[in-house]
Design an enzyme around this catalytic site. Structure first.
Site, PDB file in Angstrom:
ATOM      1  N   TYR A 225       0.334  -7.734  -1.938  1.00 18.68           N
ATOM      2  CA  TYR A 225      -0.776  -7.051  -1.288  1.00 18.68           C
ATOM      3  C   TYR A 225      -2.037  -7.670  -1.860  1.00 18.68           C
ATOM      4  CZ  TYR A 225      -4.142  -3.475   0.003  1.00 18.68           C
ATOM      5  OH  TYR A 225      -5.256  -2.817   0.496  1.00 18.68           O
TER       6      TYR A 225
ATOM      7  N   ASN B  94      -4.406 -10.355   3.546  1.00 21.69           N
ATOM      8  CA  ASN B  94      -5.825 -10.084   3.765  1.00 21.69           C
ATOM      9  C   ASN B  94      -6.603 -11.369   4.023  1.00 21.69           C
ATOM     10  OD1 ASN B  94      -6.600  -7.306   3.908  1.00 21.69           O
ATOM     11  ND2 ASN B  94      -5.937  -7.060   1.778  1.00 21.69           N
TER      12      ASN B  94
ATOM     13  N   ASP C  58      -1.934   1.438  10.082  1.00 19.53           N
ATOM     14  CA  ASP C  58      -2.800   0.537  10.840  1.00 19.53           C
ATOM     15  C   ASP C  58      -2.236  -0.881  10.895  1.00 19.53           C
ATOM     16  OD1 ASP C  58      -3.268   0.345   8.123  1.00 19.53           O
ATOM     17  OD2 ASP C  58      -5.432   0.669   8.234  1.00 19.53           O
TER      18      ASP C  58
ATOM     19  N   GLU D  25       0.827  -1.209   0.000  1.00 18.23           N
ATOM     20  CA  GLU D  25       0.000   0.000   0.000  1.00 18.23           C
ATOM     21  C   GLU D  25       0.862   1.260   0.000  1.00 18.23           C
ATOM     22  OE1 GLU D  25      -4.177   0.357   1.496  1.00 18.23           O
ATOM     23  OE2 GLU D  25      -3.385  -1.014   3.019  1.00 18.23           O
TER      24      GLU D  25
ATOM     25  N   ASP E 223       0.814  -8.483   2.976  1.00 17.13           N
ATOM     26  CA  ASP E 223      -0.544  -8.408   3.494  1.00 17.13           C
ATOM     27  C   ASP E 223      -1.407  -9.371   2.681  1.00 17.13           C
ATOM     28  OD1 ASP E 223      -3.099  -7.785   4.259  1.00 17.13           O
ATOM     29  OD2 ASP E 223      -2.927  -5.622   3.919  1.00 17.13           O
TER      30      ASP E 223
END
Length: 255
Positions: free
Chosen positions: A103, A146, A245, A34, A144
């Site tokens: 990502y 997810n 975050d 990101e 990441d």
């Protein structure tokens, strides 16, 4: 060999935090997700001044991945889907080892076209991993994902039951990746640890209340799993002002 993954949630917004962290930890390879900038707008000079060579696959305002390395490296590819215009994948090679920075799609809302795209993307990642295993090429996949792999990787499974990160189809693809022979580096060394999170939402006091989830991972091929030394979640950056975050996950293995 110290390798880190860090979803920075905008490299320009988080640059001071990232520079402080790499000065303290000194990873040999840093995978960032990101980054949210096109290649030309990435703050290249600042990381080069810190001793890194950069590989960037950027995208304006959204997505984007980059790898900073202190080692001599070459880029292998930056996509696993031929029709994918989104910057979610970057693979480099250092001395015969492939470092894959991902990502993965979020997939929400589940009822939209975003969830089938998530599954299609993860299926392509599985095929790439299988190809490398068939070639007996050592590699790691970091970033990441997810995906919340298990109930223990979430502060409240019921709260995430309808989320794309926790859907059976996504978790099944995670298991299929592992069943190829890949090792979840963190759980290999911390099999029973609770509250081992890498992400805390900005809303609802999630960070001070430790209402987190584990969605940033390293998967290691058998060659690297045999050389695994440590894998730690470094929570310190999440507590800083203007923090991402996410927080870094750091793996160390015998070179």
């Amino acid at each position: 060999m110290k390798v880190a993954t860090f979803n920075v949630n905008s490299i320009r917004a988080r640059l001071p935090n990232v520079l402080r962290w790499i000065e303290a930890v000194k990873p040999d390879v840093l995978m960032m997700q990101e980054i949210k900038v096109v290649n030309d707008d990435f703050p290249r000079q600042e990381l080069e001044n810190a001793g890194y060579t950069l590989f960037i696959h950027g995208q304006k305002s959204y997505n984007g991945v980059a790898i900073a390395t202190r080692q001599n490296a070459r880029e292998v590819n930056n996509s696993i889907l031929l029709d994918d215009a989104l910057a979610r994948y970057l693979e480099i090679e250092i001395e015969g080892v492939h470092y894959i920075n991902i990502y993965a799609p979020n997939g929400n809302p589940v009822e939209s076209e975003k969830f089938p795209y998530k599954l299609k993307w993860l299926e392509a990642l599985l095929h790439r991993a299988k190809a490398l295993l068939d070639e007996e090429t050592p590699f790691l996949i970091g970033g990441d994902f997810n995906i919340i792999p298990e109930d223990e990787d979430c502060y409240d499974p019921a709260a995430w039951a309808d989320d794309a990160l926790f859907q059976p189809e996504a978790r099944r693809l995670w298991r299929r990746l592992k069943n190829l022979g890949l090792t979840d580096a963190y759980r290999a060394l911390h099999s029973s640890e609770k509250e081992a999170y890498t992400f805390w939402d900005y809303q609802g006091g999630s960070w001070p209340r430790n209402r987190g989830i584990r969605i940033d991972h390293f998967l290691l091929s058998p060659q690297l799993a045999d050389r695994l030394l440590t894998c730690v979640i470094d929570k310190s950056p999440r507590g800083e002002e203007k923090a991402s975050d996410h927080t870094p996950l750091v793996v160390d293995f015998v070179p």
